[in-house]
Design an enzyme around this catalytic site. Structure first.
Site, short mmCIF file in Angstrom:
data_model
loop_
_atom_site.label_atom_id
_atom_site.label_comp_id
_atom_site.label_asym_id
_atom_site.label_seq_id
_atom_site.Cartn_x
_atom_site.Cartn_y
_atom_site.Cartn_z
N GLY A 1 0.81 -1.21 0.00
CA GLY A 1 0.00 0.00 0.00
C GLY A 1 0.84 1.26 0.00
N GLU B 1 -4.64 0.17 7.31
CA GLU B 1 -5.08 -1.24 7.25
C GLU B 1 -4.26 -2.25 8.03
OE1 GLU B 1 -4.66 0.62 4.34
OE2 GLU B 1 -6.78 1.06 4.03
N ASP C 1 2.96 10.41 0.18
CA ASP C 1 2.87 11.81 0.56
C ASP C 1 3.59 12.01 1.88
OD1 ASP C 1 -0.04 10.41 0.72
OD2 ASP C 1 0.41 11.44 2.60
N1 HPA Z 1 -3.37 9.12 5.84
C1 HPA Z 1 -3.83 7.88 5.91
N2 HPA Z 1 -3.51 6.94 5.05
C2 HPA Z 1 -2.67 7.26 4.06
C3 HPA Z 1 -2.15 8.54 3.93
C4 HPA Z 1 -2.53 9.51 4.87
O1 HPA Z 1 -2.09 10.68 4.83
N3 HPA Z 1 -1.36 8.55 2.83
C5 HPA Z 1 -1.39 7.31 2.31
N4 HPA Z 1 -2.19 6.53 3.05
#
Ligand code: HPA
Length: 235
Positions: free
Chosen positions: A89, A181, A204
């Site tokens: 993920g 998850e 990110d």
């Molecule tokens: N928050 C929660 N789940 C995520 C994020 C996030 O900023 N980025 C990728 N998965």
């Protein structure tokens, strides 16, 4: 069959890769597996079994969040006799030592989710991934020259939180990144005596302004998928 999966018993391989997104499951089946067969599409949560380098591997979406991952991983482990699940993920980085596209091997998952409490009254807030599966992934990463760092992550039930304090989660709870998850997945693996691990690509950052182009994003996802598949055939 289960309430959420229409595959027959025996349709799943011993090891299942789980991206969150059904279309990513399809992309993996279409581009990385041969002889892939769609074995379930209930709610468009696609599941495929096919061959990778001659070995049978399955890939199925988990959907988003602990409740969704909790349903599918439980049914795969309990009903379909799946032994290993590798979640693949994305995550949001909390630490500036992590760059976009970096790969994380999740060592443990901290959560304030009620998932474990409601599932079996467990009061644990931190659950480890499988050390056996992690060794396979780490050795595979070394062998094929992919960098991966082992980290504890925060597994949140709420994407849009008004009160979540990432600095506290990073500095007090030692969480390097956020995703949604792993807690349910690792809990189910633990209660059912199975193996679960998770590879995450940093999509990110909470501390860096950079943004990924879609080509960069896909490239880093391809690296993660390759590592997961190369590990899966050794698991
Ligand atoms: N928050 C929660 N789940 C995520 C994020 C996030 O900023 N980025 C990728 N998965």
């Amino acid at each position: 069959m289960t309430p959420h999966i229409e595959a027959n018993l025996g349709d799943f391989a011993k090891t299942v890769l789980m991206p969150g997104d059904p279309l990513r499951a399809k992309l993996i089946a279409d581009n990385f597996l041969t002889s892939a067969k769609l074995i379930s599409s209930v709610r468009n949560i696609y599941a495929y079994t096919g061959l990778y380098k001659g070995k049978t591997i399955s890939v199925m979406a988990s959907g988003m969040g602990n409740p969704s991952m909790g349903i599918y991983s439980y049914e795969l482990f309990k009903v379909y006799n799946v032994e290993n699940i590798i979640r693949i993920g994305t995550c949001g980085a909390y630490k500036d030592s992590l760059d976009l596209k970096d790969l994380i091997l999740v060592d443990s998952s901290y959560s304030d989710s009620s998932f474990a409490k409601v599932q079996n009254n467990s009061l644990e807030d931190t659950i480890s991934s499988s050390s056996i599966l992690n060794s396979v992934i780490e050795n595979t990463a070394n062998a094929i020259g992919i960098n991966i760092t082992k980290e504890k992550v925060y597994c949140s039930d709420v994407f849009y939180s008004d009160i979540s304090d990432f600095k506290k989660l990073r500095d007090e709870y030692n969480c390097a990144a956020i995703e949604m998850e792993t807690f349910a997945l690792f809990h189910n693996a633990k209660v059912l005596n199975k193996n679960a691990s998770c590879i995450l690509s940093v999509s990110d950052s909470f501390v860096k302004p950079d943004k990924l182009t879609s080509a960069e994003r896909q490239n880093s996802l391809n690296k993660m998928i390759t590592l997961a598949l190369e590990s899966a055939i050794k698991a």
